[in-house]
Design an enzyme around this catalytic site. Structure first.
Site, short mmCIF file in Angstrom:
data_model
loop_
_atom_site.label_atom_id
_atom_site.label_comp_id
_atom_site.label_asym_id
_atom_site.label_seq_id
_atom_site.Cartn_x
_atom_site.Cartn_y
_atom_site.Cartn_z
N SER A 109 0.89 -1.26 0.02
CA SER A 109 0.05 0.00 -0.09
C SER A 109 0.86 1.09 -0.14
O SER A 109 1.74 1.74 -0.85
CB SER A 109 -0.84 -0.06 1.35
N GLU A 202 -2.17 -2.93 -7.90
CA GLU A 202 -3.33 -3.33 -6.99
C GLU A 202 -3.74 -1.80 -6.40
O GLU A 202 -3.15 -0.80 -6.48
CB GLU A 202 -2.97 -4.15 -6.00
N HIS A 272 -4.70 -5.57 -1.36
CA HIS A 272 -5.62 -5.53 -0.39
C HIS A 272 -6.62 -6.53 -0.40
O HIS A 272 -7.89 -6.37 -0.67
CB HIS A 272 -6.40 -3.95 -0.33
#
Length: 299
Positions: A109, A202, A272
């Site tokens: 992330s 992602e 995630h």
């Protein structure tokens, strides 16, 4: 790309917060996991600090990470959580000692900032789960992190019949991370060189039009034209407007690379998602996509 030394039992692993604040209580499972692997957790000074949503001020977060970078007894740095804030400190970090005594940097992330920046100076990192996420992760995801840290090759196969996949085989360096972060780094000293690379992306909790904005920006920056393959992980909890955008996140990605000729694997279990499998970014891999399976093999 240079491979940092793999871990052995007894090695020390730092847990620091480069972005959003986190308490020691929220790290209990991560601490226990490291101990179960025979590793020694070392908590950074940012754990428990608060500066609005951040784990301390920019200076405090940069200082904590720098100390762990420079400490030769620390063999890996595991970022506690994502959120936002790593980009605010990356230009204050000095990687001089890290280059001489490299160690694994682990997270995903917002930690994509560090992955991308460190790849520019030639070192591998690990895109993997973080302590704050462990409650939701599968045993397989946790095991893949252990494999990556201890030097086992976390080769991966998964069944997929996604009709958007592009079949084929590609060899190249695996790079990438969170799409929003890669987008935000374009034009900076931390932006990603994707030439002859296999790009992993992602994302989470984005509007579909924003996914389009970001992927088009990567295209305009030449980051898609020069890839040799693409791996698309979780595009999780996407949002739409009252007037529908008209495409899914996967269709948006495919539209952006319609003029490119390389294999693409969608639905890869990383990002995630509960089954957030570790990826050793910076590694040479072979990506193979067939009619019912996709696989990553480390060279």
């Amino acid at each position: 790309m240079i491979t940092p030394p793999y871990l052995v039992q007894g090695d020390k692993v730092a847990i620091v917060a480069t972005a959003r604040k986190i308490s020691k209580r929220e790290l209990e499972e991560g601490i226990a996991l490291l101990k179960s692997w025979g590793l020694v957790p070392v908590l950074g000074s940012t754990i428990g600090l608060e500066d609005n949503q951040y784990a301390g001020t920019d200076f405090q977060r940069a200082q904590d990470f720098q100390q762990m970078l420079d400490n030769t007894e620390i063999k890996a740095i595991w970022c506690a959580r994502g959120g936002y804030g790593t980009v605010r400190i990356v230009d204050d970090l000095d990687f001089y000692k890290f280059v001489k005594y490299p160690k694994w940097i682990v997270g995903y992330s917002d930690v994509t900032v560090l992955h991308s920046h460190i790849h520019k100076i030639g070192f591998k990192t690990i895109h993997a789960t973080m302590p704050v996420s462990l409650d939701d992760n599968t045993a397989f995801a946790k095991a893949s992190l252990k494999q990556s840290l201890f030097g086992e090759q976390p080769n991966f196969d998964y069944n997929t019949t996604n009709k958007l996949n592009r079949l084929g085989t590609a060899k190249g360096t695996l790079v990438g991370g969170n799409l929003s972060i890669l987008y935000s780094l374009c034009g900076s000293s931390s932006d990603l060189d994707t030439t002859d690379k296999i790009l992993f992306i992602e994302d989470l909790d984005e509007y579909l039009y924003h996914i389009d904005r970001m992927i088009v920006n990567l295209k305009r920056n030449g980051m898609l034209d020069h890839c040799v393959g693409m791996v698309v992980g979780g595009m999780t909890k996407m949002h739409d407007n009252r007037i529908p955008f008209g495409k899914t996140a996967q269709e948006i990605v495919l539209d952006a690379i319609k003029e490119c000729d390389f294999p693409v694997a969608f639905d890869f279990p990383a990002g995630h998602v509960d089954n957030n499998n570790a990826l050793k970014l910076g590694s040479e891999i072979t990506l193979e996509v067939t009619a019912n399976k996709a696989s990553i093999r480390y060279e």
